[in-house]
Write an enzyme that holds these catalytic residues in place. Structure first.
Site, PDB file in Angstrom:
ATOM      1  CG  HIS A 470      46.126  64.072  65.380  1.00  0.00           C
ATOM      2  ND1 HIS A 470      45.189  64.566  66.257  1.00  0.00           N
ATOM      3  CD2 HIS A 470      45.997  62.712  65.451  1.00  0.00           C
ATOM      4  CE1 HIS A 470      44.544  63.575  66.833  1.00  0.00           C
ATOM      5  NE2 HIS A 470      45.019  62.430  66.358  1.00  0.00           N
ATOM      6  CD  GLU A 471      47.692  59.883  63.495  1.00  0.00           C
ATOM      7  OE1 GLU A 471      48.161  59.088  64.342  1.00  0.00           O
ATOM      8  OE2 GLU A 471      46.468  60.065  63.374  1.00  0.00           O
ATOM      9  CG  HIS A 474      48.478  59.485  68.566  1.00  0.00           C
ATOM     10  ND1 HIS A 474      47.746  59.365  69.723  1.00  0.00           N
ATOM     11  CD2 HIS A 474      47.582  59.767  67.579  1.00  0.00           C
ATOM     12  CE1 HIS A 474      46.460  59.574  69.457  1.00  0.00           C
ATOM     13  NE2 HIS A 474      46.334  59.834  68.165  1.00  0.00           N
ATOM     14  CG  HIS A 477      50.975  59.768  74.841  1.00  0.00           C
ATOM     15  ND1 HIS A 477      49.603  59.639  74.845  1.00  0.00           N
ATOM     16  CD2 HIS A 477      51.355  59.626  76.129  1.00  0.00           C
ATOM     17  CE1 HIS A 477      49.190  59.431  76.079  1.00  0.00           C
ATOM     18  NE2 HIS A 477      50.217  59.411  76.877  1.00  0.00           N
TER      19      HIS A 477
END
Length: 682
Positions: A470-471, A474, A477
């Protein structure tokens, strides 16, 4: 007399590759000087723009504004990018001192009526605006909207009060963070008999012993706390009394009547936010916070949350019945995770603890997380031992694009420590943008994995592995976005959109060609058996009642705190009573399933800028679940699919309307049914 004072490395652009902050040279005392000079320079630059006698144009107003504040930006990114990871007493003191100063400085820019008038003039010149490219037009629109929402259109008397409120709230937020960290460290659970740790892995026991030694408790074991209410060890510990102690410690943070009690801060923050909202022309802080978001209003948010809450409550009751049948006695909150894993093992033949030996951290990183990024986007990663982070645990990786060209840097800070705040997160240290000649991003991930003793492997739990993916979503992104203006760099998007790409990246954790690469037994070299994977996939809906319920309880609690008017906020004097009433109202006042964060340690809403926007995770999950369905319908993890997703979503940053970008990617709006199916709420 010779001056031996070393030069402040922040005062000039970093000479290091990719403009990585020169952490080896940085000292705490460098930050105040750089902040002071940075704010002074930025004020002078903004003053020059505001008083420019020339007719306002895009170049002399918007571009000039984007170019301003270079020193302040460089200093802020370096300091706040690391302040949660290395929250020493000195760093906390700087943060407390400068949070209100920086808030006041931000208001100097956001509330300047001359600057506001110039931006509005550019916006209102329809012919000149039409001649700009799409990203430039969006820059004008975003600056005008953000200044309007911030209060730039208020009268001077109201602006004086607004500045006071912003400074006070910045100070209170840093106090909340500091007190929560202190209470979290103080409440760590000390164990004197290793037999009480039955159920934990050798690595977890080693980490607890190491944590105890670092605190002067040789021969004992210390379980450090995590940010959410539910501690990962609650699923494994067989000792029911220790589970109770650990759960009680997790739930007590900020609520013990000691010097680190946060209840008074919660009430102050809520009251000041309500007052600020009224000053800005909104009935509540939730209305003000959501005015500039993809949701637009609290009513739309509650429409989704209220739709999910009853189904989650029903699923919780169904799960409870199965837990108690398995346990043979009524379960309590500290029992839930333990017996949930036993039911998973009984009904689905899946024991998540059985998977730990297959989730060795380095394999997860190299052969899982990095491999998925290569398969999807063509990115590769090589470690740079010559570059250093802010702590010895920090690792630095150079990122290469599909053609081998340098693309940026990725920093990883995996392990927990007393000076690191709870949770997991991503920060940017350098923003990619072409305007300022910064072609590469520098991003970092923080997790809070217990560090095992020397020679012991770092084995991740199933949830820690998912959090890692998940991290890293980021981080991708931040790395992949390619923009002209720093205002749109990386994850600078709406709060209720920013979680979407990171949640999509969780998909690859169990994708066959990724899982088969990294899920290898750290001792035997055996790959995770396919039949176990199949059972895990079949069992994915198990526990979604609890998971959805604890999340919704926190999201609705966040909304409740920020749905109060000034008068209502003044009448709230009991934090626990307000919380209980708010949860009762939405049917989630279940003592067996406490909110993921209770008010007194709800850092997301009282210090992490998710105030009135904690709903963002499930709001983004509507897009995420729909995107996962698209990937499955279109052949899965392929470069063609990755390039499309990169072009329309993660490569855009904030340079386009996110929902329009999503429609271009998907060909339609997101369908909520995919979320309902995933969480067993359909």
């Amino acid at each position: 007399m010779r001056d031996d004072t070393p030069a402040n490395p922040l005062l000039e652009p970093s000479p290091l590759p990719f403009s990585l902050p020169p952490f080896a040279l940085l000292r705490d005392e460098h930050y105040p000087e750089a902040f002071d000079l940075g704010m002074a320079q930025h004020r002078a630059e903004v003053e020059a723009i505001a008083t420019d006698p020339e007719t306002p144009t895009f170049e002399n107003t918007l571009v000039a504004l984007e170019r301003s504040g270079a020193l302040l930006s460089r200093t802020s990114l370096a300091f706040f990018g690391t302040s949660s990871s290395l929250a020493t007493a000195a760093v906390q003191a700087i943060e407390q001192d400068y949070a209100p100063k920086l808030a006041a400085h931000g208001d100097v820019v956001r509330l300047d009526p001359r600057l506001y008038a110039r931006i509005k003039a550019v916006h209102d010149d329809e012919d000149a605006l039409a001649a700009l490219d799409a990203e430039s037009r969006r820059l004008v629109e975003r600056h005008l909207t953000e200044m309007t929402v911030a209060g730039a259109g208020l009268g001077e008397d109201d602006k004086v009060r607004l500045r006071e409120l912003n400074e006070q709230l910045a100070t209170l937020g840093t106090h909340f963070e500091k007190q929560l960290l202190a209470d979290t460290n103080d409440l760590a659970v000390l164990v004197d008999d290793v037999s009480e740790l039955d159920g934990l892995t050798a690595g977890e026991i080693s980490a607890a012993a190491q944590a105890a030694r670092e605190q002067g408790h040789d021969g004992s074991w210390l379980i450090t706390l995590v940010l959410p209410t539910g501690h990962p060890h609650l699923a494994s510990l067989t000792n029911r009394d220790l589970r109770r102690r650990l759960h009680d410690a997790q739930s007590a943070r900020g609520n013990r009547g000691n010097a680190d009690d946060t209840k008074a801060l919660v009430l102050q923050i809520v009251r000041l936010r309500a007052e600020r909202a009224r000053l800005l022309g909104y009935p509540t802080h939730a209305a003000a916070a959501l005015a500039d978001s993809t949701a637009r209003s609290p009513e739309r948010v509650l429409g989704l949350l209220d739709r999910l809450a009853p189904a989650a409550a029903r699923n919780i009751e169904a799960e409870r019945a199965l837990l108690e049948a398995e346990a043979g006695h009524p379960v309590e909150a500290h029992d839930w995770a333990f017996w949930s894993e036993r039911v998973r093992a009984t009904r689905y033949a899946v024991d998540l603890a059985e998977m730990r030996p297959y989730f060795e951290a380095e394999r997860v990183l190299q052969d899982g997380i990095f491999r998925a990024a290569e398969l999807l986007y063509g990115l590769t990663f090589s470690e740079r031992d010559d570059l250093v982070g802010y702590h010895p645990d920090v690792r630095v990786f150079e990122v290469h694009d599909t053609d081998g060209t340098a693309f940026g840097l990725y920093l990883l800070d995996l392990y927990t420590r007393d000076t690191k705040k709870g949770g997991a997160w991503m920060n940017s240290l350098v923003h990619e943008n072409s305007l300022l000649g910064q072609p590469h991003a520098v991003v970092m991930n923080n997790l809070n994995v217990p560090k095992p003793g020397p020679g012991e492997p770092t084995l991740l739990t199933y949830d820690e592995t998912r959090t890692f993916f998940h991290e890293f979503g980021h981080a991708l992104h931040g790395l992949l976005a390619r923009v002209t203006y720093p205002h749109f760099a990386g994850t600078r998007v709406f709060r209720d959109f920013v979680e979407y790409p990171s949640q999509v990246n969780e998909m690859w954790m169990l994708w066959p060609e990724v899982l088969s690469s990294y899920a290898v037994h750290h001792e035997t070299g055996e790959r995770l058996p396919q039949e176990l994977v199949d059972r895990l996939v079949a069992a994915q809906a198990w526990g979604e009642g609890f998971a959805t319920g604890e999340y919704l309880a926190a999201a609705l609690l966040d909304q409740a705190w920020h749905a109060v008017s000034v008068e209502e906020a003044a009448g709230v004097t009991d934090v626990e009573a307000f919380e209980a009433a708010a949860l009762e109202k939405v049917g989630l006042a279940n003592p067996l399933v406490p909110p993921r964060y209770r008010s007194t340690y709800f850092a997301h809403t009282f210090s992490y800028a998710y105030d009135a926007q904690y709903y963002a995770y499930i709001w983004s999950e509507v897009l995420d679940a729909d995107t996962v369905a698209w990937f499955r319908e279109n052949g899965g993890l392929t470069r063609e699919n990755g390039d499309r997703y990169r072009r329309h979503v993660v490569g855009v940053g904030g340079a386009a309307d996110p929902l329009e970008s999503y429609r271009e990617f998907r060909g339609a709006d997101a369908d909520v049914r995919h979320l309902l199916e995933r969480r067993g709420l359909d």
